[in-house]
Write a protein that holds these residues in place. Sequence first.
Motif, PDB file in Angstrom:
ATOM      1  N   VAL A  53       4.174   9.669 -55.431  1.00  0.00           N
ATOM      2  CA  VAL A  53       5.368   8.920 -55.213  1.00  0.00           C
ATOM      3  C   VAL A  53       5.766   8.585 -53.612  1.00  0.00           C
ATOM      4  CG1 VAL A  53       6.690   9.785 -57.187  1.00  0.00           C
ATOM      5  CG2 VAL A  53       6.905  11.013 -54.976  1.00  0.00           C
ATOM      6  N   GLN A  54       4.709   8.911 -53.014  1.00  0.00           N
ATOM      7  CA  GLN A  54       5.041   8.523 -51.601  1.00  0.00           C
ATOM      8  C   GLN A  54       3.584   8.013 -50.890  1.00  0.00           C
ATOM      9  OE1 GLN A  54       7.111  11.807 -49.001  1.00  0.00           O
ATOM     10  NE2 GLN A  54       4.887  12.309 -48.493  1.00  0.00           N
ATOM     11  N   HIS A  55       3.667   6.992 -50.319  1.00  0.00           N
ATOM     12  CA  HIS A  55       2.597   6.096 -49.708  1.00  0.00           C
ATOM     13  C   HIS A  55       2.857   6.049 -48.245  1.00  0.00           C
ATOM     14  CE1 HIS A  55       0.029   2.416 -48.720  1.00  0.00           C
ATOM     15  NE2 HIS A  55      -0.782   3.394 -48.698  1.00  0.00           N
ATOM     16  N   SER A  56       1.971   6.706 -47.250  1.00  0.00           N
ATOM     17  CA  SER A  56       2.078   6.607 -45.751  1.00  0.00           C
ATOM     18  C   SER A  56       0.991   5.643 -45.230  1.00  0.00           C
ATOM     19  CB  SER A  56       2.102   8.077 -45.192  1.00  0.00           C
ATOM     20  OG  SER A  56       3.155   8.899 -45.495  1.00  0.00           O
ATOM     21  N   ILE A  57       1.577   4.774 -44.408  1.00  0.00           N
ATOM     22  CA  ILE A  57       0.923   3.620 -43.776  1.00  0.00           C
ATOM     23  C   ILE A  57       0.930   4.108 -42.289  1.00  0.00           C
ATOM     24  CG2 ILE A  57       0.399   1.258 -43.241  1.00  0.00           C
ATOM     25  CD1 ILE A  57       1.888   0.774 -45.923  1.00  0.00           C
ATOM     26  N   TYR A  58      -0.006   4.662 -41.795  1.00  0.00           N
ATOM     27  CA  TYR A  58       0.006   5.161 -40.488  1.00  0.00           C
ATOM     28  C   TYR A  58      -0.145   4.250 -39.449  1.00  0.00           C
ATOM     29  CZ  TYR A  58      -0.344   9.452 -43.187  1.00  0.00           C
ATOM     30  OH  TYR A  58       0.172  10.429 -44.150  1.00  0.00           O
ATOM     31  N   ALA A  59       0.689   4.108 -38.419  1.00  0.00           N
ATOM     32  CA  ALA A  59       0.428   3.445 -37.372  1.00  0.00           C
ATOM     33  C   ALA A  59      -0.628   3.730 -36.397  1.00  0.00           C
ATOM     34  CB  ALA A  59       1.778   2.981 -36.392  1.00  0.00           C
ATOM     35  N   SER A  60      -1.640   3.101 -35.956  1.00  0.00           N
ATOM     36  CA  SER A  60      -2.771   3.459 -35.432  1.00  0.00           C
ATOM     37  C   SER A  60      -2.374   3.252 -33.832  1.00  0.00           C
ATOM     38  CB  SER A  60      -3.940   2.480 -35.470  1.00  0.00           C
ATOM     39  OG  SER A  60      -3.467   1.076 -35.081  1.00  0.00           O
TER      40      SER A  60
END
Length: 186
Positions: free
Chosen positions: A139-146
């Motif tokens: 229920v949680q998707h993280s898109i990490y800033a590079s």
Amino acid sequence: MHRYFVLIVMIGVCMGANYVVNGDFEQAFTVGWTEYSPDSYGYFSRGTSYDPDPNYEAYGYRYGSGGQGGGYDMLHQTFDIPIIDFDFSANIKLDAWDSGSSWCGAALAVYYRNASNTVLGVTRICRISAGCPWSNTAVQHSIYASDTNWHNYSFNIEDELQNLSGVNPDAVARITIALIDTSYNC
């Protein structure tokens, strides 16, 4: 003493049907946005000097909380969506760091809600320090800033929901867009 720094700078939130009110921050936050900053350790502001262009951006900042255990600030708005097949796009610059054994994070979050306003899941475009619990789950998707530079992030909401196996796309009726800064145990 631990010092925490969380920065969110954003230049507009664009969605296919323009669901977001004042997504470019050209008007005061009171137009479309709700601000939550519970103490003097964090704040949001808007200005034209956060990016080289002449437009307004939003800026969020949180630093230690005087030994009070942490805290968070949020600038957000919620709106109904008639369909989930639309595009989300935002230009953001994120930074988060801590100088101790705690954690912090900065994010632009998209919360998926049902018609009763219950949060079903979240996508966060984020920058985090070590120990931050913002990880990928059903229920949680993280898109990490590079990095800490300006980037445009865009995705189709219907496609993004495929990353959240615990969220029934047919139940999503509302979305909350939020700028969040958070620190823990400082």
